[in-house]
Design an enzyme around this catalytic site. Structure first.
Site, PDB file in Angstrom:
ATOM      1  CG  HIS A 162       7.577  11.409  19.501  1.00  0.00           C
ATOM      2  ND1 HIS A 162       8.250  11.765  20.653  1.00  0.00           N
ATOM      3  CD2 HIS A 162       7.546  10.054  19.489  1.00  0.00           C
ATOM      4  CE1 HIS A 162       8.629  10.659  21.289  1.00  0.00           C
ATOM      5  NE2 HIS A 162       8.216   9.603  20.609  1.00  0.00           N
ATOM      6  CD  GLU A 187       5.086  -2.865  13.454  1.00  0.00           C
ATOM      7  OE1 GLU A 187       5.317  -1.943  12.665  1.00  0.00           O
ATOM      8  OE2 GLU A 187       4.907  -2.703  14.672  1.00  0.00           O
TER       9      GLU A 187
HETATM   10  P1  FAD Z   1      13.281   9.986  17.309  1.00  0.00           P
HETATM   11  O1  FAD Z   1      13.173  10.181  15.847  1.00  0.00           O
HETATM   12  O2  FAD Z   1      14.628  10.033  17.918  1.00  0.00           O
HETATM   13  O3  FAD Z   1      12.349  11.098  18.009  1.00  0.00           O
HETATM   14  C1  FAD Z   1      12.055  11.030  19.391  1.00  0.00           C
HETATM   15  C2  FAD Z   1      11.715  12.413  19.933  1.00  0.00           C
HETATM   16  O4  FAD Z   1      12.876  13.224  19.937  1.00  0.00           O
HETATM   17  C3  FAD Z   1      10.690  13.170  19.075  1.00  0.00           C
HETATM   18  O5  FAD Z   1       9.875  13.912  19.934  1.00  0.00           O
HETATM   19  C4  FAD Z   1      11.555  14.080  18.216  1.00  0.00           C
HETATM   20  O6  FAD Z   1      10.855  15.245  17.800  1.00  0.00           O
HETATM   21  C5  FAD Z   1      12.675  14.404  19.193  1.00  0.00           C
HETATM   22  N1  FAD Z   1      13.961  14.727  18.536  1.00  0.00           N
HETATM   23  C6  FAD Z   1      14.541  14.066  17.526  1.00  0.00           C
HETATM   24  N2  FAD Z   1      15.708  14.633  17.203  1.00  0.00           N
HETATM   25  C7  FAD Z   1      15.875  15.668  18.037  1.00  0.00           C
HETATM   26  C8  FAD Z   1      16.898  16.638  18.221  1.00  0.00           C
HETATM   27  N3  FAD Z   1      17.998  16.641  17.464  1.00  0.00           N
HETATM   28  N4  FAD Z   1      16.745  17.577  19.210  1.00  0.00           N
HETATM   29  C9  FAD Z   1      15.634  17.588  19.998  1.00  0.00           C
HETATM   30  N5  FAD Z   1      14.632  16.676  19.866  1.00  0.00           N
HETATM   31  C10 FAD Z   1      14.761  15.735  18.906  1.00  0.00           C
HETATM   32  N6  FAD Z   1       9.640   1.057  19.707  1.00  0.00           N
HETATM   33  C11 FAD Z   1      10.355  -0.031  20.089  1.00  0.00           C
HETATM   34  O7  FAD Z   1      10.885  -0.061  21.193  1.00  0.00           O
HETATM   35  N7  FAD Z   1      10.453  -1.131  19.276  1.00  0.00           N
HETATM   36  C12 FAD Z   1       9.921  -1.166  18.025  1.00  0.00           C
HETATM   37  O8  FAD Z   1      10.051  -2.165  17.322  1.00  0.00           O
HETATM   38  C13 FAD Z   1       9.185  -0.029  17.579  1.00  0.00           C
HETATM   39  N8  FAD Z   1       8.631   0.008  16.344  1.00  0.00           N
HETATM   40  C14 FAD Z   1       7.993   1.142  15.913  1.00  0.00           C
HETATM   41  C15 FAD Z   1       7.502   1.196  14.601  1.00  0.00           C
HETATM   42  C16 FAD Z   1       6.866   2.332  14.123  1.00  0.00           C
HETATM   43  C17 FAD Z   1       6.369   2.380  12.706  1.00  0.00           C
HETATM   44  C18 FAD Z   1       6.679   3.450  15.001  1.00  0.00           C
HETATM   45  C19 FAD Z   1       5.944   4.674  14.519  1.00  0.00           C
HETATM   46  C20 FAD Z   1       7.165   3.414  16.299  1.00  0.00           C
HETATM   47  C21 FAD Z   1       7.832   2.271  16.761  1.00  0.00           C
HETATM   48  N9  FAD Z   1       8.369   2.200  18.064  1.00  0.00           N
HETATM   49  C22 FAD Z   1       9.066   1.089  18.470  1.00  0.00           C
HETATM   50  C23 FAD Z   1       8.153   3.292  19.017  1.00  0.00           C
HETATM   51  C24 FAD Z   1       9.297   4.345  19.014  1.00  0.00           C
HETATM   52  O9  FAD Z   1      10.467   3.761  19.488  1.00  0.00           O
HETATM   53  C25 FAD Z   1       8.836   5.493  19.910  1.00  0.00           C
HETATM   54  O10 FAD Z   1       7.784   6.195  19.326  1.00  0.00           O
HETATM   55  C26 FAD Z   1       9.933   6.431  20.398  1.00  0.00           C
HETATM   56  O11 FAD Z   1       9.418   7.219  21.468  1.00  0.00           O
HETATM   57  C27 FAD Z   1      10.463   7.390  19.336  1.00  0.00           C
HETATM   58  O12 FAD Z   1      11.207   6.743  18.415  1.00  0.00           O
HETATM   59  P2  FAD Z   1      11.736   7.498  17.089  1.00  0.00           P
HETATM   60  O13 FAD Z   1      12.604   6.552  16.386  1.00  0.00           O
HETATM   61  O14 FAD Z   1      10.617   8.109  16.363  1.00  0.00           O
HETATM   62  O15 FAD Z   1      12.621   8.651  17.805  1.00  0.00           O
END
Ligand code: FAD
Length: 285
Positions: free
Chosen positions: A147, A16
């Site tokens: 998370h 990455e």
């Molecule tokens: P989600 O999957 O939407 O989850 C976020 C939170 O919401 C979690 O606590 C989950 O349990 C909760 N949740 C999900 N669905 C529901 C629901 N239906 N009801 C209630 N709660 C729910 N960030 C950036 O800005 N740019 C990047 O390029 C980037 N790259 C990343 C790469 C990796 C491999 C990782 C692990 C993280 C990266 N991040 C990046 C950080 C990421 O954006 C954050 O961790 C963010 O806070 C959560 O993103 P997510 O896609 O996991 O969110």
């Protein structure tokens, strides 16, 4: 190529990088990519700072260079917070035109002032939208220790299952420093019926500032072995770097020995560190 196909017959090794701070992706990131290419990565993913469309252009141009100039498979990170459906459709069209088939669909971190207005609340909403608008391979994030916003790991895995069911093909974990969290997480995922391949995200920690930032952002548990190492070498940058590399190698050897499906190395745009790690693990992958 869709990167999920790679898991069928090997331990996937991916890297990455992030766009440089300047608006112009300039040579330095491309020099980094040129060196990283020598590590035979299965793919290189490029981050995207949530909340700005000019960021998306920089990320897109790097992703496109990786694939079309360097001939390495690439994955574009796409955090949906603050985005409109139209923004995503534009991005999908650009990716399609550049022959890029892989997207890491994310929500992005919510800024201190609250989530900006947009059409997506969770990453799962973006996954569903991408799935409905094209034939992309969708990667998503997951969290071995849960998370930070989630009240419990059980709740987080329930949400992860929803996200995967919306159309995710593969997962990459947040960094962790204690492999036991990863093993327990995988077990929980399988019990929950999450069957897609999971890559372990490994971050070599090579300076003190980096660790303070990481822990404040993602809350990863620091095992005693790790904190002892940091304490012993904190005033000796070279020794700390070498110890951090050795720690990452040790984690990877243990993960591969225990059948991990893939290693995703957060390179922090440091090709030297990635090279050192790769030279220690290339024969075991
Ligand atoms: P989600 O999957 O939407 O989850 C976020 C939170 O919401 C979690 O606590 C989950 O349990 C909760 N949740 C999900 N669905 C529901 C629901 N239906 N009801 C209630 N709660 C729910 N960030 C950036 O800005 N740019 C990047 O390029 C980037 N790259 C990343 C790469 C990796 C491999 C990782 C692990 C993280 C990266 N991040 C990046 C950080 C990421 O954006 C954050 O961790 C963010 O806070 C959560 O993103 P997510 O896609 O996991 O969110």
């Amino acid at each position: 190529m869709k990167t999920d196909a790679l898991f069928a017959d090997k331990t996937v090794f991916s890297l990455e990088v992030f766009p440089p701070k300047r608006t112009d992706p300039s040579d330095s990131i491309l020099t980094t990519v040129e060196r990283l290419k020598e590590l035979s990565p299965d793919f290189i993913s490029v981050t995207y700072g949530a909340g700005g469309s000019e960021n998306s252009d920089v990320t897109f141009s790097i992703v496109s260079e990786i694939k079309n100039t360097y001939g390495v498979e690439s994955v574009m990170h796409l955090p949906c917070i603050g985005l409109k459906k139209e923004d995503v459709l534009n991005c999908l069209a650009k990716l399609r035109a550049a022959g890029i088939e892989n997207i890491l669909a994310l929500r992005g971190d919510i800024p201190a002032g609250g989530a900006p207005a947009g059409d997506f609340r969770y990453a799962a909403d973006l996954v569903e939208f991408i799935r409905a608008h094209g034939d992309f391979n969708i990667v998503a994030a997951c969290y071995p220790e849960g998370h930070v916003e989630s009240p419990s790991i059980t709740e987080d895995i329930r949400n992860l299952k929803r996200k995967v069911d919306a159309g995710v093909n593969q997962l990459v974990t947040q960094l962790f420093f204690d492999n036991e969290y990863f093993y327990r997480f995988i077990e929980r995922c399988r019990i929950a019926g999450i069957e897609v391949p999971v890559e372990a995200g490994i971050m070599p920690v090579v300076n003190k500032k980096q660790i303070e930032r990481i822990v404040s952002l993602c809350g990863a548990t620091l095992p005693r072995k790790f904190t002892a190492m940091m304490a012993r070498y904190e005033d000796n940058p070279e020794a700390l770097r070498d110890a951090g590399i050795a720690y990452a190698v040790d984690q990877i050897v243990d993960l591969v020995t225990n059948g991990v499906q893939g290693i995703h190395l957060y390179t922090m745009n440091r090709p030297y560190v990635a090279e050192r790690i790769y030279s220690s693990i290339k024969t075991i992958l």
